[in-house]
Design an enzyme around this catalytic site. Sequence first.
Site, PDB file in Angstrom:
ATOM      1  N   CYS A 130       0.827  -1.210   0.000  1.00 22.19           N
ATOM      2  CA  CYS A 130       0.000   0.000   0.000  1.00 22.19           C
ATOM      3  C   CYS A 130       0.863   1.262   0.000  1.00 22.19           C
ATOM      4  O   CYS A 130       1.376   1.670   1.044  1.00 22.19           O
ATOM      5  CB  CYS A 130      -0.922  -0.015   1.220  1.00 22.19           C
ATOM      6  SG  CYS A 130      -1.962   1.440   1.331  1.00 22.19           S
ATOM      7  N   CYS A 133      -0.476   4.110   2.201  1.00 21.98           N
ATOM      8  CA  CYS A 133      -0.283   3.934   3.648  1.00 21.98           C
ATOM      9  C   CYS A 133       1.187   4.145   4.031  1.00 21.98           C
ATOM     10  O   CYS A 133       1.477   4.760   5.059  1.00 21.98           O
ATOM     11  CB  CYS A 133      -0.682   2.525   4.083  1.00 21.98           C
ATOM     12  SG  CYS A 133      -2.141   1.859   3.285  1.00 21.98           S
ATOM     13  N   ASP A 134       2.113   3.622   3.243  1.00 20.76           N
ATOM     14  CA  ASP A 134       3.504   3.521   3.696  1.00 20.76           C
ATOM     15  C   ASP A 134       4.515   4.374   2.916  1.00 20.76           C
ATOM     16  O   ASP A 134       5.669   4.475   3.322  1.00 20.76           O
ATOM     17  CB  ASP A 134       3.961   2.043   3.616  1.00 20.76           C
ATOM     18  CG  ASP A 134       3.092   1.148   4.496  1.00 20.76           C
ATOM     19  OD1 ASP A 134       2.619   1.634   5.538  1.00 20.76           O
ATOM     20  OD2 ASP A 134       2.874  -0.018   4.131  1.00 20.76           O
TER      21      ASP A 134
END
Length: 310
Positions: A130, A133-134
């Site tokens: 992701c 997200c990261d």
Amino acid sequence: MYDVIVIGAGPAGMTAALYASRSNLSVAMIERGAPGGQMNNTAEVDNYPGFEMILGPDLADKMLEGATKFGAENLYGIVQEVRDCGEYQEVVTGDQVYQTKTVILATGCEHRKLGVKGEEEFAGRGVSYCAVCDGAFFRNRKLLVIGGGDSAVEEAAYLTQFASEVVIVHRRDELRAQKVIQDRAFANEKISFLWDSVAEEIVGNDMAVTGVRIKNVKTGEIHEESANGVFIYVGLDPLTEPFRSSGLTNEEGWIKTDDEMRTAIPGVFAVGDVREKNLRQITTAVGDGSIAGQEVFNYIEAQKDVKVSK
Ligand code: FAD
Ligand code: NAP
């Protein structure tokens, strides 16, 4: 007893809930995580009509507002089973059994694992699925992205806003991604490619990923490519485990439907990515959801006629 239970609150399920509740049906949507589905893991969406560009999580918020504005309930739960009881269905979560006249399966799919050594070991320590997200954890770092489809190439481009360099590792010498997405990646100075290459092992130290052992499938040559992080986008698997025994899926686990989103079980419909279909997009998920949301109304009306004529 509900008129409709929608399982999954991605774009397909949320649209089905909107259409069904707007037809005055009692609707519950059951979702195991944050409403939005895969949109929550998508950076920029530039192919949803009406928006030049919108962030995936923002589109998810707007769809949830729409899904619940005509009274559909938004419930938390992990659905474990759907039982066909003939005239109605039972939807089973960990601690509840709900009864409903119809069910709309909208459970979508999830990222596929690459299945190489180091993938599990370094999950959360440099291995990610992701970018939204990261990605921000990798400012000025070198990243590898594995895969050659829309997800890999589009998310690689997104990652260049943080990373110093992004290398796309693809097993062939041609990308699968749509041409417009490819062209953007080819024009991006921070993106380079390792063609005909597969990851054999993700390596690292006690703290984090340090590189990936890469094999060239044409020459057989193996080398270690240094990297601070690895983003894996090698396709999707359907989330249909709770429905496998019902005989609704094909061999790979995708649910078969007709054009009205009806499955082989009367009163059970399926929409979005979880269906056997060619184009898995937000627009097609929304299209499926609207058809099923209307079709459940037609089904319930037809059942009333059957009862009257008996
Ligand atoms: P999903 O979005 O997968 O939603 C399914 C929902 O069901 C999830 O919230 C899940 O938690 C829930 N669920 C699953 N099992 C259960 C259970 N047992 N009980 C309860 N809830 C359950 N498409 C585009 O059009 N444009 C893009 O730019 C784009 N970018 C993308 C980028 C990435 C990285 C990815 C992975 C996909 C992208 N897509 C894009 C594809 C698009 O996101 C999907 O086609 C779309 O989200 C499918 O919607 P859906 O509602 O069918 O399923
Ligand atoms: P995908 O289209 O199935 O692509 C998977 C990629 O991973 C392919 O390039 C494939 O290689 C490669 N791959 C598969 N298994 C591998 C393995 N074991 N080792 C190495 N490489 C492997 O999956 P996706 O890119 O996640 O897209 C999924 C769906 O979401 C698609 O329908 C896509 O259109 C949609 N989506 C749309 C957008 C958008 O419209 N902007 C963005 C993202 C996703 P091969 O090419 O050789 O098969």
